[in-house]
Design a protein around this motif. Sequence first.
Motif, PDB file in Angstrom:
ATOM      1  N   ILE A   1       0.840  -1.203   0.000  1.00 34.05           N
ATOM      2  CA  ILE A   1       0.000   0.000   0.000  1.00 34.05           C
ATOM      3  C   ILE A   1       0.870   1.246   0.000  1.00 34.05           C
ATOM      4  O   ILE A   1       0.605   2.211  -0.726  1.00 34.05           O
ATOM      5  N   GLY A   2       1.938   1.238   0.787  1.00 31.92           N
ATOM      6  CA  GLY A   2       2.839   2.389   0.835  1.00 31.92           C
ATOM      7  C   GLY A   2       3.496   2.661  -0.507  1.00 31.92           C
ATOM      8  O   GLY A   2       3.594   3.814  -0.938  1.00 31.92           O
ATOM      9  N   ILE A   3       3.953   1.615  -1.184  1.00 36.54           N
ATOM     10  CA  ILE A   3       4.593   1.783  -2.496  1.00 36.54           C
ATOM     11  C   ILE A   3       3.604   2.357  -3.507  1.00 36.54           C
ATOM     12  O   ILE A   3       3.921   3.299  -4.250  1.00 36.54           O
ATOM     13  N   VAL A   4       2.403   1.793  -3.536  1.00 40.11           N
ATOM     14  CA  VAL A   4       1.394   2.254  -4.495  1.00 40.11           C
ATOM     15  C   VAL A   4       1.033   3.714  -4.234  1.00 40.11           C
ATOM     16  O   VAL A   4       0.972   4.532  -5.172  1.00 40.11           O
TER      17      VAL A   4
ATOM     18  N   LEU B   1       5.430   0.620   8.765  1.00 44.47           N
ATOM     19  CA  LEU B   1       5.275   0.610  10.226  1.00 44.47           C
ATOM     20  C   LEU B   1       3.862   0.195  10.639  1.00 44.47           C
ATOM     21  O   LEU B   1       3.682  -0.572  11.589  1.00 44.47           O
ATOM     22  N   ILE B   2       2.860   0.696   9.913  1.00 45.47           N
ATOM     23  CA  ILE B   2       1.482   0.298  10.210  1.00 45.47           C
ATOM     24  C   ILE B   2       1.294  -1.205   9.960  1.00 45.47           C
ATOM     25  O   ILE B   2       0.677  -1.902  10.761  1.00 45.47           O
TER      26      ILE B   2
ATOM     27  N   LEU C   1       5.364   7.573   2.493  1.00 43.39           N
ATOM     28  CA  LEU C   1       4.214   6.697   2.720  1.00 43.39           C
ATOM     29  C   LEU C   1       4.631   5.231   2.805  1.00 43.39           C
ATOM     30  O   LEU C   1       4.000   4.446   3.521  1.00 43.39           O
ATOM     31  N   LEU C   2       5.700   4.879   2.090  1.00 41.24           N
ATOM     32  CA  LEU C   2       6.234   3.520   2.221  1.00 41.24           C
ATOM     33  C   LEU C   2       6.649   3.266   3.664  1.00 41.24           C
ATOM     34  O   LEU C   2       6.312   2.228   4.254  1.00 41.24           O
ATOM     35  N   ILE C   3       7.354   4.191   4.253  1.00 40.27           N
ATOM     36  CA  ILE C   3       7.813   4.042   5.643  1.00 40.27           C
ATOM     37  C   ILE C   3       6.626   3.981   6.604  1.00 40.27           C
ATOM     38  O   ILE C   3       6.556   3.113   7.481  1.00 40.27           O
TER      39      ILE C   3
END
Length: 117
Positions: free
Chosen positions: A64-67, A84-85, A78-80
């Motif tokens: 999800i972060g990558i997208v 973490l989430i 957002l990847l980071i």
Amino acid sequence: MGSDDRDDPALPDDFDSRLRAAKARRREKQFGGSSRGGIRSEGMAAGLRIAVELAAAVVVGTGIGIVLDRWLGTAPWLLIVFFLIGSAAGFLNVYRAAQDIDRRAKERRAAERAADQ
């Protein structure tokens, strides 16, 4: 013809002791002489479940972060954040799975104790 089983002095008289003896023979046949043979496979299944729970949550969060980073152009923030989430969700899933496994083990032990009495 054949002798009647009720006349055999080696067989227990009451139903409860016959049932316990039958369960012991079944357990011995099923687990190769040890009632703990199934414990090993249950432990492996629990370990696999915990590993999959953790890995899936981390992979989904990272994905999800990558997208979102590519879509919004915010790399790598957002990847980071979603890594973490996802990690936190994975650990929460592992905790819940461990609680469930522990509850089932306690129920099984209580049932075995009740069957032995």
